[in-house]
Motif scaffolding. Sequence first.
Motif, PDB file in Angstrom:
ATOM      1  N   UNK A  55     -10.812  -9.739  -6.151  1.00  0.00           N
ATOM      2  CA  UNK A  55     -10.407  -8.371  -5.832  1.00  0.00           C
ATOM      3  C   UNK A  55     -10.214  -7.628  -7.139  1.00  0.00           C
ATOM      4  N   UNK A  56     -10.257  -6.290  -7.054  1.00  0.00           N
ATOM      5  CA  UNK A  56     -10.137  -5.554  -8.306  1.00  0.00           C
ATOM      6  C   UNK A  56      -9.918  -4.072  -8.131  1.00  0.00           C
ATOM      7  N   UNK A  57      -9.678  -3.429  -9.259  1.00  0.00           N
ATOM      8  CA  UNK A  57      -9.423  -1.988  -9.310  1.00  0.00           C
ATOM      9  C   UNK A  57      -8.408  -1.548  -8.264  1.00  0.00           C
ATOM     10  N   UNK A  58      -7.225  -2.166  -8.251  1.00  0.00           N
ATOM     11  CA  UNK A  58      -6.228  -1.799  -7.239  1.00  0.00           C
ATOM     12  C   UNK A  58      -5.689  -0.394  -7.471  1.00  0.00           C
ATOM     13  N   UNK A  59      -5.750   0.428  -6.463  1.00  0.00           N
ATOM     14  CA  UNK A  59      -5.074   1.726  -6.469  1.00  0.00           C
ATOM     15  C   UNK A  59      -3.877   1.600  -5.542  1.00  0.00           C
ATOM     16  N   UNK A  60      -3.143   2.679  -5.368  1.00  0.00           N
ATOM     17  CA  UNK A  60      -1.943   2.568  -4.535  1.00  0.00           C
ATOM     18  C   UNK A  60      -2.287   2.384  -3.060  1.00  0.00           C
ATOM     19  N   UNK A 141       1.751   0.138  -7.356  1.00  0.00           N
ATOM     20  CA  UNK A 141       2.926   0.803  -6.794  1.00  0.00           C
ATOM     21  C   UNK A 141       2.932   2.302  -7.071  1.00  0.00           C
ATOM     22  N   UNK A 142       3.751   3.006  -6.326  1.00  0.00           N
ATOM     23  CA  UNK A 142       3.960   4.436  -6.587  1.00  0.00           C
ATOM     24  C   UNK A 142       5.455   4.687  -6.811  1.00  0.00           C
ATOM     25  N   UNK A 143       5.777   5.872  -7.312  1.00  0.00           N
ATOM     26  CA  UNK A 143       7.168   6.287  -7.446  1.00  0.00           C
ATOM     27  C   UNK A 143       7.918   5.554  -8.539  1.00  0.00           C
ATOM     28  N   UNK A 144       9.243   5.518  -8.396  1.00  0.00           N
ATOM     29  CA  UNK A 144      10.083   4.899  -9.418  1.00  0.00           C
ATOM     30  C   UNK A 144       9.800   3.404  -9.466  1.00  0.00           C
ATOM     31  N   UNK A 145       9.482   2.915 -10.647  1.00  0.00           N
ATOM     32  CA  UNK A 145       9.081   1.512 -10.781  1.00  0.00           C
ATOM     33  C   UNK A 145       9.863   0.857 -11.917  1.00  0.00           C
ATOM     34  N   UNK A 298      -5.635   3.891 -14.197  1.00  0.00           N
ATOM     35  CA  UNK A 298      -4.878   3.221 -13.146  1.00  0.00           C
ATOM     36  C   UNK A 298      -3.407   3.551 -13.372  1.00  0.00           C
ATOM     37  N   UNK A 299      -2.748   4.009 -12.313  1.00  0.00           N
ATOM     38  CA  UNK A 299      -1.335   4.363 -12.450  1.00  0.00           C
ATOM     39  C   UNK A 299      -0.458   3.285 -11.821  1.00  0.00           C
ATOM     40  N   UNK A 300       0.593   2.904 -12.519  1.00  0.00           N
ATOM     41  CA  UNK A 300       1.601   2.005 -11.956  1.00  0.00           C
ATOM     42  C   UNK A 300       2.907   2.790 -11.847  1.00  0.00           C
ATOM     43  N   UNK A 301       3.042   3.471 -10.708  1.00  0.00           N
ATOM     44  CA  UNK A 301       4.216   4.286 -10.444  1.00  0.00           C
ATOM     45  C   UNK A 301       4.469   5.277 -11.561  1.00  0.00           C
ATOM     46  N   UNK A 302       5.768   5.506 -11.814  1.00  0.00           N
ATOM     47  CA  UNK A 302       6.123   6.408 -12.909  1.00  0.00           C
ATOM     48  C   UNK A 302       6.269   5.665 -14.229  1.00  0.00           C
ATOM     49  N   UNK A 360      -3.879  11.669 -21.879  1.00  0.00           N
ATOM     50  CA  UNK A 360      -2.638  11.467 -22.634  1.00  0.00           C
ATOM     51  C   UNK A 360      -1.758  12.708 -22.540  1.00  0.00           C
ATOM     52  N   UNK A 361      -2.378  13.867 -22.646  1.00  0.00           N
ATOM     53  CA  UNK A 361      -1.628  15.123 -22.568  1.00  0.00           C
ATOM     54  C   UNK A 361      -0.950  15.262 -21.206  1.00  0.00           C
ATOM     55  N   UNK A 362      -1.675  14.893 -20.150  1.00  0.00           N
ATOM     56  CA  UNK A 362      -1.164  15.091 -18.789  1.00  0.00           C
ATOM     57  C   UNK A 362      -0.202  13.995 -18.340  1.00  0.00           C
ATOM     58  N   UNK A 363      -0.184  12.875 -19.041  1.00  0.00           N
ATOM     59  CA  UNK A 363       0.588  11.727 -18.554  1.00  0.00           C
ATOM     60  C   UNK A 363       2.083  12.001 -18.602  1.00  0.00           C
ATOM     61  N   UNK A 364       2.743  11.750 -17.484  1.00  0.00           N
ATOM     62  CA  UNK A 364       4.204  11.877 -17.451  1.00  0.00           C
ATOM     63  C   UNK A 364       4.874  10.516 -17.310  1.00  0.00           C
ATOM     64  N   UNK A 365       4.085   9.446 -17.366  1.00  0.00           N
ATOM     65  CA  UNK A 365       4.640   8.097 -17.210  1.00  0.00           C
ATOM     66  C   UNK A 365       5.460   7.711 -18.435  1.00  0.00           C
ATOM     67  N   UNK A 366       6.271   6.669 -18.275  1.00  0.00           N
ATOM     68  CA  UNK A 366       7.082   6.208 -19.402  1.00  0.00           C
ATOM     69  C   UNK A 366       6.201   5.667 -20.536  1.00  0.00           C
ATOM     70  N   UNK A 367       5.079   5.039 -20.185  1.00  0.00           N
ATOM     71  CA  UNK A 367       4.192   4.420 -21.174  1.00  0.00           C
ATOM     72  C   UNK A 367       2.756   4.891 -20.976  1.00  0.00           C
TER      73      UNK A 367
END
Length: 571
Positions: A55-60, A141-145, A298-302, A360-367
């Motif tokens: 399996x691969x490329x997991x999205x939410x 995952x989505x949201x607070x992580x 790929x996004x892992x929550x926030x 990078x400019x648009x990213x609001x994630x912690x990392x």
Amino acid sequence: MSKKPRFTRRTIVKGITASSLLPLLGGNLAGCSDSSDRLARVESVPADFNHGVASGDPLSDSVILWTRATPERDGTVVIGWELAADDSFDDILASGSDTTNASVDYTFKVDAQGLAAGTDYYYRFKTGDKVSATGITRTAPTGALGSASFAVVSCANYPAGYFHVYRDIASRDVDAVLHLGDYIYEYASDGYASEVAEELGRVSEPAHELLSLEDYRTRYAQYHSDMDLQACHEAHPFIVVWDDHEIADNTWRDGAENHDPDTEGDFSERRAAAIQAWYEWLPVRPPATEREIIYRRHQYGDLLDLLMLDTRNVGRDQQVDYNDHLAGEAIDVDSARAAIGDSSRSLLGRDQLDWLKGQLTDSTARWQVLGQQVIMARLALPEPLTRGLALGGSLEQAVAATLATAAAKNKPPEERTPEEQALLDSAIPLNTDAWDGYDFEREDLLNHVAQLQSRLVVLSGDSHNTWVSQLTTADGTPVGVEFGGSSISSPGVEQVAGADNAAVIALFATNLVDDLNFTNLADRGYLLVSFTAEEVSAKCLYVSSIVEPDYTIKQELEKNFVVPRDTLLLG
Ligand SMILES: [Fe+2]
């Protein structure tokens, strides 16, 4: 100089456009009822599942499910798939069926959709009375992580040894495996790293170097017959990018070091064949648009935005070759530096660089995490040492230069002899195939990162050795960290320099290279990288052997790096 016209972007993606990839999806979408009338009329050739599941490329809300049928004879194979919350498959949440055939080498992919975020699912395939192994996968995952963790691997060389690294990762609890390339190697059976292949029963198939679609498919089939590789795919979703050896050594936009157009034909045709087989055999989601070939987010929550890059095919200018910058036997340092610093040279290409900066400019994630192929940190060594390692120069001289330079570096500048200072000043990149060979673009990217105050973590493969480095702009400002992982089985510096010399060089390299915090130049292994809101940790793990059938993780070599988000500083 090539007389051929330069590659256009359209030529590059010839054969790998989104529309041409749609047939590779081969299966229907979860939740949709399939045209069972159509399938009922298909005479399905009996087949088995000899190459595992993946399996691969997991999205939410979706994940790619993959398998490959081995048919008794040519024809069409009807394959059913099931996805459930438990491994007994009592409660099937999604299912469907479709066909596969020779046009996609009997590989089969489903984009299972409508799934819940951050959730484990079991899946399997059926054809006739045959049932595949059961795989387990996990959506993003989505949201607070609170945390996320990944195994990071690269450079699996089948003839070089056992895939113990894959086996070990199968038993770890990670959200996904990040494969940073060199999933296969293209060489003939008597080529690179094949010394123990016969003894281990791992002689490469086909015996000749890969050139045609059939060749690449055969090689993937051999790799996917490996039970350790199958175990790893069964246990985790993969997020994969290619490096050079999925096509040919030191691939760039318009060719490769290991491609001779006079004897091996048109490079674009070879690349198209290699990439077609890659899409067929790996659990990768075909791109939605022609623009994003394999670079994707790929996004892992926030917690983190994972940006996977292509530093090989879409934009890379040809590597600087030190052989073109020699003064006698030595490298002409000024000439080499001028070539490396040329502002017109690109590694990512304009489109991808713009995309990356925008992400990078648009990213609001912690990392902000980059999953990519080649080492990004500065890794310049004194000229004799670079020459010894990169150009096959004298290793005695190289080791002597290492010791001399280390001694000189530890003296106050005013106490150094002119020769010692000259040695220190001669430092040039060890590897011009890495970001070090594309200095202008790296500086441009890292300045963008500095301006945004991104929390940058770069994960890299390709080198077969571990390199843990501070990422800095040219003025020395720290802007991130890089964890460059070892290989699954490809040989590292120890093969070029010998184990003893590799140990000496490793010992002094961290002293010689300001941004380098740690290196291991002799052991095969992988990284376990974990993120929380406040810190990233990277554990470097090494297997005891790749030529013995059994292995342990070498506890004495284990290293763990913890980097706080607020400082981004390695200890
Ligand atoms: Fe490699």
